[in-house]
Design an enzyme around this catalytic site. Structure first.
Site, PDB file in Angstrom:
ATOM      1  N   GLY A   7      28.931  16.401  31.152  1.00 32.53           N
ATOM      2  CA  GLY A   7      28.170  17.129  30.121  1.00 32.53           C
ATOM      3  C   GLY A   7      29.081  17.905  29.191  1.00 32.53           C
ATOM      4  CG  ASP A  12      25.944  25.657  29.356  1.00 26.67           C
ATOM      5  OD1 ASP A  12      25.623  26.172  28.266  1.00 26.67           O
ATOM      6  OD2 ASP A  12      25.303  25.843  30.403  1.00 26.67           O
ATOM      7  CG  LEU A  63      24.769  12.181  34.934  1.00 25.12           C
ATOM      8  CD1 LEU A  63      23.661  13.188  34.694  1.00 25.12           C
ATOM      9  CD2 LEU A  63      25.799  12.749  35.901  1.00 25.12           C
ATOM     10  CG  LEU A  84      28.579  21.935  33.125  1.00 23.61           C
ATOM     11  CD1 LEU A  84      29.269  22.597  31.941  1.00 23.61           C
ATOM     12  CD2 LEU A  84      28.016  23.004  34.040  1.00 23.61           C
ATOM     13  CB  SER A 129      17.519  25.378  35.943  1.00 22.68           C
ATOM     14  OG  SER A 129      16.464  25.913  35.196  1.00 22.68           O
ATOM     15  CD  GLU A 131      11.966  26.189  33.758  1.00 23.24           C
ATOM     16  OE1 GLU A 131      10.889  25.872  34.288  1.00 23.24           O
ATOM     17  OE2 GLU A 131      12.052  26.987  32.804  1.00 23.24           O
ATOM     18  CE1 TYR A 153      16.611  20.779  33.306  1.00 20.99           C
ATOM     19  CE2 TYR A 153      15.535  22.780  34.066  1.00 20.99           C
ATOM     20  CZ  TYR A 153      16.655  22.136  33.600  1.00 20.99           C
ATOM     21  OH  TYR A 153      17.823  22.838  33.419  1.00 20.99           O
ATOM     22  CE  LYS A 157      19.304  21.278  35.950  1.00 23.58           C
ATOM     23  NZ  LYS A 157      20.710  20.878  35.861  1.00 23.58           N
ATOM     24  CG  HIS A 183      23.018  29.785  29.368  1.00 24.93           C
ATOM     25  ND1 HIS A 183      22.376  29.531  30.549  1.00 24.93           N
ATOM     26  CD2 HIS A 183      23.849  28.733  29.161  1.00 24.93           C
ATOM     27  CE1 HIS A 183      22.802  28.380  31.044  1.00 24.93           C
ATOM     28  NE2 HIS A 183      23.691  27.876  30.215  1.00 24.93           N
TER      29      HIS A 183
HETATM   30  P1  NAP Z   1      22.944  20.213  26.902  1.00 22.04           P
HETATM   31  O1  NAP Z   1      23.527  20.897  25.709  1.00 22.04           O
HETATM   32  O2  NAP Z   1      21.645  19.489  26.751  1.00 22.04           O
HETATM   33  O3  NAP Z   1      24.042  19.221  27.489  1.00 22.04           O
HETATM   34  C1  NAP Z   1      23.706  18.243  28.417  1.00 22.04           C
HETATM   35  C2  NAP Z   1      24.889  17.327  28.579  1.00 22.04           C
HETATM   36  O4  NAP Z   1      24.557  16.308  29.534  1.00 22.04           O
HETATM   37  C3  NAP Z   1      25.310  16.610  27.290  1.00 22.04           C
HETATM   38  O5  NAP Z   1      26.708  16.555  27.240  1.00 22.04           O
HETATM   39  C4  NAP Z   1      24.726  15.224  27.510  1.00 22.04           C
HETATM   40  O6  NAP Z   1      25.381  14.223  26.774  1.00 22.04           O
HETATM   41  C5  NAP Z   1      24.965  15.054  29.000  1.00 22.04           C
HETATM   42  N1  NAP Z   1      24.162  13.965  29.581  1.00 22.04           N
HETATM   43  C6  NAP Z   1      22.826  13.802  29.518  1.00 22.04           C
HETATM   44  N2  NAP Z   1      22.465  12.679  30.180  1.00 22.04           N
HETATM   45  C7  NAP Z   1      23.605  12.135  30.675  1.00 22.04           C
HETATM   46  C8  NAP Z   1      23.896  10.961  31.413  1.00 22.04           C
HETATM   47  N3  NAP Z   1      22.941  10.116  31.790  1.00 22.04           N
HETATM   48  N4  NAP Z   1      25.184  10.697  31.750  1.00 22.04           N
HETATM   49  C9  NAP Z   1      26.180  11.523  31.382  1.00 22.04           C
HETATM   50  N5  NAP Z   1      25.969  12.660  30.653  1.00 22.04           N
HETATM   51  C10 NAP Z   1      24.697  12.953  30.302  1.00 22.04           C
HETATM   52  O7  NAP Z   1      22.722  21.271  28.096  1.00 22.04           O
HETATM   53  P2  NAP Z   1      23.396  22.705  28.322  1.00 22.04           P
HETATM   54  O8  NAP Z   1      22.519  23.725  27.668  1.00 22.04           O
HETATM   55  O9  NAP Z   1      24.834  22.657  27.998  1.00 22.04           O
HETATM   56  O10 NAP Z   1      23.169  22.877  29.880  1.00 22.04           O
HETATM   57  C11 NAP Z   1      24.170  22.443  30.817  1.00 22.04           C
HETATM   58  C12 NAP Z   1      23.520  22.306  32.200  1.00 22.04           C
HETATM   59  O11 NAP Z   1      22.982  23.572  32.584  1.00 22.04           O
HETATM   60  C13 NAP Z   1      22.362  21.306  32.233  1.00 22.04           C
HETATM   61  O12 NAP Z   1      22.384  20.627  33.461  1.00 22.04           O
HETATM   62  C14 NAP Z   1      21.132  22.201  32.162  1.00 22.04           C
HETATM   63  O13 NAP Z   1      20.013  21.574  32.778  1.00 22.04           O
HETATM   64  C15 NAP Z   1      21.617  23.425  32.916  1.00 22.04           C
HETATM   65  N6  NAP Z   1      20.930  24.654  32.514  1.00 22.04           N
HETATM   66  C16 NAP Z   1      21.016  25.082  31.215  1.00 22.04           C
HETATM   67  C17 NAP Z   1      20.353  26.240  30.842  1.00 22.04           C
HETATM   68  C18 NAP Z   1      20.429  26.737  29.412  1.00 22.04           C
HETATM   69  O14 NAP Z   1      19.696  27.695  29.092  1.00 22.04           O
HETATM   70  N7  NAP Z   1      21.271  26.196  28.568  1.00 22.04           N
HETATM   71  C19 NAP Z   1      19.628  26.971  31.786  1.00 22.04           C
HETATM   72  C20 NAP Z   1      19.574  26.502  33.097  1.00 22.04           C
HETATM   73  C21 NAP Z   1      20.246  25.359  33.458  1.00 22.04           C
HETATM   74  P3  NAP Z   1      25.013  13.893  25.214  1.00 22.04           P
HETATM   75  O15 NAP Z   1      25.885  14.797  24.383  1.00 22.04           O
HETATM   76  O16 NAP Z   1      25.348  12.467  25.087  1.00 22.04           O
HETATM   77  O17 NAP Z   1      23.543  14.176  25.036  1.00 22.04           O
END
Ligand code: NAP
Length: 331
Positions: A7, A12, A63, A84, A129, A131, A153, A157, A183
């Site tokens: 990710g 993040d 993944l 991530l 998360s 969630e 989701y 998680k 965040h």
């Molecule tokens: P994000 O911006 O949506 O980034 C998700 C990343 O996962 C992107 O790099 C995406 O690639 C990659 N991805 C998605 N499907 C994939 C696959 N099949 N194979 C390989 N890579 C894949 O999310 P984020 O906000 O940085 O969050 C990071 C993590 O923290 C996530 O797991 C999220 O669920 C968790 N989280 C986030 C928050 C928040 O508020 N931000 C809160 C709780 C938990 P692409 O660039 O190609 O789309």
């Protein structure tokens, strides 16, 4: 030190990549084939010949494809693995529950199985998360709060979070859950409410948009700054023992409050532009999700510093600058 970030192209992942490079790590990022070739969140490092190909390496994998991940792990021989990647949108998970569970739940298990097979398994962080608590019985929630997810989701998680605990206890591996509350940052995707608001404030200020269509703005969120959250993730893997940590600010604000802060920052009254559009209302929005990050403060010495007003300003200023850049005629 060598780290793998799944990710890395996300919000993040890109901040964590910067942090680890600053600390002298060699970083290996997992990029899926369908990812945009632009990689705007990584462009600074990607375009720096002293960094890209030397201390930052990007690898195609998915993944859903264990072989591709195993190959990267074998090649990179990481000390740390920050997981991530995933389908990170709660609302969307109601539309695509099967792939959400396949990637977020089974995808995490797949990585842990690969790491378990290594001679020297790296330290592993899973981005869990809030969630997982869904509709919680206690407020605020901490690491001991029972899981009770209310979305596909959250359920995916919750599975991954519990499997991390099982692998830590049953196999003695240094595997941790960062149980993250929301965040945000200028790098948030546009299908998240804070980014939708900051972009609208900037666009309306520049005369590029007339109104902002939104659903219910009374729901409350515990919102922090992504850049600070990845620091906590790094700290978690530097501890003498593996453990789970809630990462949160411990205060909630309404969507309306964020709207007001963002518009006020550019001298606008949000009430003149906001239009209620029930199409954007979310089902089963949890109202009592508030994180207790006192363990992270006590053990890691981590606490979030950026206020919501500062976060709104950072996001709106970034969007204004980007839009003004895009309006400049090509030289
Ligand atoms: P994000 O911006 O949506 O980034 C998700 C990343 O996962 C992107 O790099 C995406 O690639 C990659 N991805 C998605 N499907 C994939 C696959 N099949 N194979 C390989 N890579 C894949 O999310 P984020 O906000 O940085 O969050 C990071 C993590 O923290 C996530 O797991 C999220 O669920 C968790 N989280 C986030 C928050 C928040 O508020 N931000 C809160 C709780 C938990 P692409 O660039 O190609 O789309």
């Amino acid at each position: 030190m060598r780290a793998i970030i799944s990710g890395i192209t996300g919000q993040d992942g890109s901040y964590l990549c910067e942090l680890l490079l600053e600390k002298g790590y060699t970083v290996h990022g997992i990029v899926r084939r369908s990812s945009s070739l632009d990689r705007p969140r990584l462009s600074k490092q990607y375009n720096d010949p002293a960094i890209y190909g030397k201390r930052l390496h990007l690898h195609y994998a998915d993944l859903s494809d264990a072989t591709s991940i195993r190959r990267i792990v074998r090649k990179a021989q990481p000390d740390e693995f920050y997981h991530l990647a995933g389908q990170s949108h709660v609302g969307l998970s109601f539309d695509i529950p099967e792939s959400t569970c396949e990637l977020t739940a089974i995808g995490t298990l797949r990585i842990m199985e690969i790491l378990r097979d290594q001679d020297n398994p790296p330290r592993f962080l899973h981005a869990s998360s809030r969630e997982i608590f869904g509709s919680p019985l206690v407020v605020p929630q901490n690491e001991e709060t029972p899981m009770n997810p209310t979305s596909p989701y959250g359920c995916a998680k919750a599975f991954a979070t519990q499997m991390v605990r099982i692998y830590r206890e049953a196999h003695g591996l240094f595997f941790c859950n960062a149980i993250c509350y929301n965040h945000e940052s200028p790098r948030r995707s546009e299908n998240f409410v804070t980014k939708k608001i900051s972009l609208a404030a900037a666009r309306i200020k520049l005369g590029m948009q007339q109104e902002l269509l939104m659903g219910n703005i009374d729901s409350e969120r515990d919102w922090g700054y992504a850049k600070e959250f990845v620091e906590a993730m790094w700290l978690m893997l530097q501890q003498p023992t593996a453990d789970d940590f809630v990462l949160a600010t411990g205060t909630t604000h309404s969507v309306k409050a964020f709207l007001q802060l963002a518009f006020e920052h550019v001298g606008l009254d949000w009430r003149e532009y906001y239009r209620l559009d029930p199409r954007f209302n979310r089902p089963a929005d949890p109202h009592s999700l508030l994180g207790d990050a006192s363990k992270a403060q006590r053990v890691l010495g981590w606490s979030p510093k950026t206020t919501l007003a500062e976060l709104a300003q950072i996001m709106v200023d970034h969007d204004l600058e980007r839009l003004r850049e895009s309006q400049k005629p090509n030289r």
